[in-house]
Scaffold this motif. Structure first.
Motif, PDB file in Angstrom:
ATOM      1  N   ASN A  74       1.615   9.132   6.748  1.00 50.33           N
ATOM      2  CA  ASN A  74       2.803   8.215   6.655  1.00 50.33           C
ATOM      3  C   ASN A  74       3.228   8.358   5.253  1.00 50.33           C
ATOM      4  OD1 ASN A  74       3.167   7.163   9.330  1.00 50.33           O
ATOM      5  ND2 ASN A  74       2.024   5.605   9.081  1.00 50.33           N
ATOM      6  N   TYR A  75       2.354   8.904   4.409  1.00 46.53           N
ATOM      7  CA  TYR A  75       2.973   8.851   2.886  1.00 46.53           C
ATOM      8  C   TYR A  75       3.485   9.855   2.468  1.00 46.53           C
ATOM      9  CZ  TYR A  75       0.404   4.583   3.879  1.00 46.53           C
ATOM     10  OH  TYR A  75      -0.199   3.429   4.650  1.00 46.53           O
ATOM     11  N   TYR A  88      -2.030   6.104 -12.910  1.00 54.12           N
ATOM     12  CA  TYR A  88      -3.542   6.609 -13.690  1.00 54.12           C
ATOM     13  C   TYR A  88      -3.540   5.658 -14.767  1.00 54.12           C
ATOM     14  CZ  TYR A  88      -5.064   9.510  -9.853  1.00 54.12           C
ATOM     15  OH  TYR A  88      -5.377   9.999  -8.550  1.00 54.12           O
ATOM     16  N   ARG A 142       7.005  18.419   0.885  1.00 54.52           N
ATOM     17  CA  ARG A 142       6.097  18.445  -0.282  1.00 54.52           C
ATOM     18  C   ARG A 142       5.199  19.690   0.026  1.00 54.52           C
ATOM     19  NH1 ARG A 142       4.437  14.862  -4.515  1.00 54.52           N
ATOM     20  NH2 ARG A 142       3.272  16.360  -5.940  1.00 54.52           N
ATOM     21  N   ARG A 146       5.203  13.781   2.663  1.00 54.62           N
ATOM     22  CA  ARG A 146       6.598  14.342   3.160  1.00 54.62           C
ATOM     23  C   ARG A 146       6.212  15.916   3.495  1.00 54.62           C
ATOM     24  NH1 ARG A 146      10.397  10.560   2.548  1.00 54.62           N
ATOM     25  NH2 ARG A 146      10.062   9.006   0.818  1.00 54.62           N
ATOM     26  N   PHE A 202       0.866  -1.244   0.083  1.00 55.02           N
ATOM     27  CA  PHE A 202       0.036   0.140  -0.062  1.00 55.02           C
ATOM     28  C   PHE A 202       0.840   1.211   0.036  1.00 55.02           C
ATOM     29  CE2 PHE A 202      -2.518   3.339   1.626  1.00 55.02           C
ATOM     30  CZ  PHE A 202      -3.885   2.836   1.050  1.00 55.02           C
ATOM     31  N   ALA A 203       1.839   1.327   0.976  1.00 61.34           N
ATOM     32  CA  ALA A 203       2.753   2.440   1.008  1.00 61.34           C
ATOM     33  C   ALA A 203       3.606   2.647  -0.284  1.00 61.34           C
ATOM     34  CB  ALA A 203       3.780   2.224   2.115  1.00 61.34           C
ATOM     35  N   GLU A 230      -3.866  13.736  -2.578  1.00 59.15           N
ATOM     36  CA  GLU A 230      -3.509  13.747  -3.906  1.00 59.15           C
ATOM     37  C   GLU A 230      -2.784  15.007  -4.446  1.00 59.15           C
ATOM     38  OE1 GLU A 230      -6.227  13.218  -7.057  1.00 59.15           O
ATOM     39  OE2 GLU A 230      -4.762  12.316  -8.434  1.00 59.15           O
ATOM     40  N   PRO A 231      -1.595  14.985  -3.915  1.00 59.67           N
ATOM     41  CA  PRO A 231      -0.648  16.218  -4.135  1.00 59.67           C
ATOM     42  C   PRO A 231      -0.611  16.589  -5.613  1.00 59.67           C
ATOM     43  CG  PRO A 231       0.416  14.924  -2.431  1.00 59.67           C
ATOM     44  CD  PRO A 231      -0.713  14.110  -3.221  1.00 59.67           C
ATOM     45  N   ALA A 232      -0.754  15.621  -6.391  1.00 56.03           N
ATOM     46  CA  ALA A 232      -0.528  15.908  -7.956  1.00 56.03           C
ATOM     47  C   ALA A 232      -1.776  16.427  -8.622  1.00 56.03           C
ATOM     48  CB  ALA A 232       0.148  14.663  -8.541  1.00 56.03           C
ATOM     49  N   GLU A 241       1.387   4.405  -2.771  1.00 53.60           N
ATOM     50  CA  GLU A 241       1.434   5.995  -2.516  1.00 53.60           C
ATOM     51  C   GLU A 241       2.685   6.414  -2.711  1.00 53.60           C
ATOM     52  OE1 GLU A 241      -0.978   8.175  -1.944  1.00 53.60           O
ATOM     53  OE2 GLU A 241      -2.398   6.635  -2.302  1.00 53.60           O
ATOM     54  N   TYR A 242       3.688   5.896  -2.491  1.00 55.09           N
ATOM     55  CA  TYR A 242       5.185   6.621  -2.950  1.00 55.09           C
ATOM     56  C   TYR A 242       5.267   6.657  -4.483  1.00 55.09           C
ATOM     57  CZ  TYR A 242      10.049   5.884  -3.648  1.00 55.09           C
ATOM     58  OH  TYR A 242      11.375   6.493  -4.153  1.00 55.09           O
ATOM     59  N   VAL A 266      -4.550   9.693   2.742  1.00 55.85           N
ATOM     60  CA  VAL A 266      -5.472   9.589   1.892  1.00 55.85           C
ATOM     61  C   VAL A 266      -6.879   9.270   2.222  1.00 55.85           C
ATOM     62  CG1 VAL A 266      -3.940   8.703  -0.133  1.00 55.85           C
ATOM     63  CG2 VAL A 266      -5.114   7.179   1.540  1.00 55.85           C
ATOM     64  N   MET A 308       2.455   7.513  -6.457  1.00 46.04           N
ATOM     65  CA  MET A 308       1.652   8.556  -6.450  1.00 46.04           C
ATOM     66  C   MET A 308       2.425   9.880  -6.010  1.00 46.04           C
ATOM     67  SD  MET A 308      -0.875   7.488  -7.888  1.00 46.04           S
ATOM     68  CE  MET A 308      -1.998   8.824  -7.722  1.00 46.04           C
ATOM     69  N   ARG A 309       3.482   9.704  -5.046  1.00 44.80           N
ATOM     70  CA  ARG A 309       3.915  11.321  -4.518  1.00 44.80           C
ATOM     71  C   ARG A 309       5.380  11.381  -5.038  1.00 44.80           C
ATOM     72  NH1 ARG A 309       0.194  12.339  -0.283  1.00 44.80           N
ATOM     73  NH2 ARG A 309      -1.435  10.914  -0.657  1.00 44.80           N
ATOM     74  N   ASP A 310       6.169  10.189  -4.551  1.00 43.37           N
ATOM     75  CA  ASP A 310       7.618  10.640  -4.656  1.00 43.37           C
ATOM     76  C   ASP A 310       8.209  10.304  -5.838  1.00 43.37           C
ATOM     77  OD1 ASP A 310       7.318  11.685  -2.241  1.00 43.37           O
ATOM     78  OD2 ASP A 310       7.980   9.748  -1.137  1.00 43.37           O
ATOM     79  N   TRP A 319       2.444   9.307 -10.718  1.00 44.86           N
ATOM     80  CA  TRP A 319       1.062   9.318 -10.519  1.00 44.86           C
ATOM     81  C   TRP A 319       0.500   9.088 -12.097  1.00 44.86           C
ATOM     82  CZ3 TRP A 319      -1.177  12.933 -13.694  1.00 44.86           C
ATOM     83  CH2 TRP A 319      -0.221  14.181 -14.083  1.00 44.86           C
TER      84      TRP A 319
END
Lengths: 491, 250
Positions: free
Chosen positions: B56-57, A107, B62, B59, A89-90, B214-216, A93-94, B112, A96-98, A103
């Motif tokens: 947790n996801y 998608y 960001r 930063r 799961f993490a 959803e930062p993006a 999200e990694y 989320v 999707m963000r980092d 993302w």
């Protein structure tokens, strides 16, 4: 002195200006060692496709496009995804963000999964409409149906990977279906999970199937699907065989070379499709909770069952059939089997089918209802073959759900119409197909909804109509008045 | 008391009614392009939520998306609370097993939450906006608090100092063509903020939670417009090409 591997005509390139000579030389060199020009001719430049393809003929190519999209985006996702219950799961999200652009890749892949089924369902509907499964294209259809089954497996395995609540409980529900099967059920479901509950072992094996096994099978099957298609030639909206009408040069008069005609036409289809795809991907990637289910943004929790578990939309017609089979429904199913056997016995011309109907129907009815009166009894008591009859309704739910996907394989032999295309079939076939499509959509809708009495009743009627479309096809395609098929295709 | 429909109506914004929802959700008045609102929301989040709830996801650095620089983030968010690095994830030190004992359930990660709380009754933002304004005093609960959007919730009203205390009071509400008696929370003891200011603060917080989920999202839409514009042009070109190739096919 050099020796060419095989004696072939040199390849001549024109229109490349100063590059004509070096390009011709290079292609000649390759062609004498690899069937380059014959592949090019057989499958593109001199593959003659009917000139009257309409809207419905875009979806085969679009399905291939999405397959490539899924493989390419999948490769990039695997670079960052962690197939472990603790990290999956993490890691999503990694991505999707980092991960830069992560993302977008994610998608594309998640939208691509749903788009794949949209396109495949439209592609299959085209086949149903124009009789593309009829002789000599039975194998094209069969390869296609195996692709469809693989695609469902691929989607099912892939859906576990984000390790959200819906991933987890969806997999749990589906694997538990195998649990219902007599004799082998419990061991089979444990064997599939690799554990007594869905867990890390399950996630790892699903990952292996999702990224290696099924994609390999899909690529091989798509190759076979296209080779079989190009062997027999494409069908068309009129169901006319263009190979039966050739000119002096031996080319079909109603055919045009796939390249450049259909490569440019399909380019248009690809760009329009890309536009629609991007509308969803950039502006509604969750698609109102149907492409990415809201519950799947909660990490998987084996101790917390969600109140409402629904599979992703493309499985819901079959899920409805599964849920439609309740104890009350068994009587109607048994009655349906009896009525169908009677129909065969009294109206079928074949002697073999009559004998089979007389032999098989009582066995099926016996397995469904036992001796009746609500009595149950057990065979092989105390042995590993112990089985209680009649089989429970949920077993029949699983069986019917399986048959609902497999019955498509029989279409080439169920359709007895003298014509291929719905354009020239009679009123019964038109209504049957219309009702079938409506039933498929209605079952799909109820599969997303929580169980209600009305929903179950509608799903049960839908289930009977779903199977009737296939099983009664030999009758209604022969009874109806068809229209004369033209000798040439119509534009 | 018979608990029927409970509406959260402090300033009566547009109500989003939808089938299957127990509580009609208020439409969250948020604007994802409002940077000051997002910054205020981030401050509220770090001050009030990030002690029991993790993200947790997400930063800290960001938050540069919200118009802050890394020094501001380090000084105002990281140094004051966790003392870590600006690139750290928004983790918390509370032990989840302890939390389970204290609250009955471990506080969920909030990264989320705005996506997972979406439903066919409304967006995740609507649910959060309704929830954060729906706490009321309930002596029967271990924490002394209950919530209209999340009955018997384990979480106490962390923002009570800002909002004050609400109690459930019967009220007349116009249902479909008739007046119905419902219970709705009414402010009985004011807090530091006026009701209007409190709604504004919750909207800021929800705005931030939606961003964090959803930062993006904003760059997704910007890029999407460019891609669609490009594809629109391409459709015309490819259509012209198809026409020209097919002009001799009849």
């Amino acid at each position: 002195m050099t020796m060419a591997a095989t004696k072939k005509e040199p390849v001549v390139i024109e229109g490349a200006g100063a590059l004509n000579t070096p390009l011709s030389g290079l292609l000649t060199w390759v062609d004498q060692r690899f069937p380059l020009m014959s592949l090019w001719k057989d499958h593109l430049a001199e593959y003659y496709a009917p000139k009257n393809f309409n809207f419905w003929y875009y979806f085969g190519l679009l399905a291939m496009l999405i397959l490539v999209l899924q493989i390419v985006t999948g490769i990039f996702l695997v670079m960052h995804y962690k197939p472990s219950a603790a990290e999956a799961f993490a890691s999503v999200e990694y991505i999707m963000r980092d991960v830069p652009g992560g993302w977008l890749i994610r998608y594309m892949h998640s939208t691509g999964a749903s788009a794949f089924f949209v396109v495949i369902y439209l592609h299959m509907f085209r086949g149903l409409m124009y009789g593309s499964y009829r002789a000599p294209r039975e194998l094209v259809w069969i390869f296609g149906m195996i692709i469809y089954l693989c695609l469902m497996a691929e989607a099912f395995f892939g859906y576990l990977l984000p390790w959200g609540q819906m991933s987890y409980w969806g997999a749990q529900v589906i694997i538990n279906l195998f649990d219902a099967l007599p004799i082998i059920g419990p061991d089979l479901s444990t064997w599939i999970r690799g554990d007594f509950v869905v867990g890390d072992a399950t996630l790892n094996r699903f990952f292996a199937f999702h990224v290696i096994a099924i994609p390999l099978a899909l690529l091989a099957l798509v190759g076979a699907h296209i080779m079989a298609l190009h062997e027999v030639g494409s069908n068309n909206p009129d169901g006319v065989e263009i190979k039966e009408n050739k000119n002096a040069a031996g080319k079909p008069v109603d055919g045009i070379p796939f390249h450049p005609y259909y490569t440019v036409k399909d380019s248009l289809g690809v760009v329009v499709f890309a536009f629609l795809f991007c509308m969803v991907m950039f502006f509604a990637p969750e698609m109102g909770g149907y492409f990415l289910e809201y519950n799947n943004f909660i990490p998987a929790d084996p101790l917390k069952t969600p109140p409402h578990i629904a599979p992703v939309w493309y499985f819901t017609p079959y899920y409805s059939i599964l849920r439609a089979v309740t104890e009350d429904f068994m009587f109607w199913l048994a009655l349906g089997v009896a009525a169908y056997a009677t129909l065969i016995v009294f109206t079928s011309r074949g002697c073999l089918s009559k004998i089979l109907a007389v032999l098989i129907a009582p066995v099926v009815i016996f397995l469904m209802k036992g001796v009746g009166f609500g009595m149950t009894f057990t065979l092989f008591r105390g042995t590993f073959l112990e089985i209680t009859l009649p089989l429970e309704a949920k077993v029949w739910g699983v069986i019917l759900m399986g048959l609902a996907t497999l019955i498509f394989f029989l279409l080439p032999w169920l359709d007895k119409s003298p014509v291929k295309s719905i354009r020239y079939k009679g009123v019964l076939s038109r209504w049957a197909l219309t009702i079938f499509v409506a039933v498929f959509l209605i079952l799909g809708y109820y599969g997303t909804q929580p169980v209600t009495d009305l929903g179950t009743l509608i799903s049960q009627i839908g289930t009977l109509l779903y199977f009737a479309f296939f099983l009664l096809m030999p009758w209604y395609t022969q009874m109806e008045q068809t229209r004369p098929v033209p000798s040439r295709v119509t534009m | 008391m018979i608990k029927k429909i409970i509406a959260v109506l402090l300033l009566a914004p547009a109500l989003a009614f939808a089938a299957g929802s127990d509580v009609p959700l208020d439409r969250a008045p948020i604007n994802p392009n409002d940077m000051p609102s997002l910054q205020r929301g981030a401050a509220l989040f770090v001050n009030y939520c990030l002690n029991c709830h993790s993200a947790n996801y997400m930063r800290y650095n960001r938050l540069t998306d919200l118009g802050l620089n890394e020094k501001e983030i380090l000084d105002n968010f990281v140094a004051r609370f966790s003392g870590g690095k600006v690139g750290d994830l928004m983790k918390i030190t509370m032990d989840l097993e302890d939390a389970k004992t204290w609250f009955g359930a471990a506080p969920p990660d909030l990264t989320v939450i705005a996506r997972s709380r979406s439903s066919h009754a409304g967006s995740g933002a609507d649910w959060l906006y309704t929830y954060m304004r729906g706490f009321y005093r309930d002596g029967s609960r271990p924490t002394g608090w209950n919530n209209v959007a999340f009955p018997n919730v384990g979480m106490p009203h962390v923002l009570w100092g800002l909002q004050g205390e609400q109690e459930l009071k019967p009220a007349q509400r116009r249902a479909e063509g008739y007046m119905a008696t419902v219970e709705k929370p009414v402010l009985t003891k004011p807090g530091k903020l006026s009701p209007l200011e409190y709604d504004r603060a919750v909207a800021d917080l929800v705005n931030y939670l939606v961003y964090m989920a959803e930062p993006a999202a904003q760059s997704r839409k910007t890029i999407g417009m460019l891609v669609l514009a490009f594809l629109t042009g391409l459709i015309f070109l490819v259509y012209a090409m198809k026409k020209s190739y097919w002009k001799d096919v009849h």
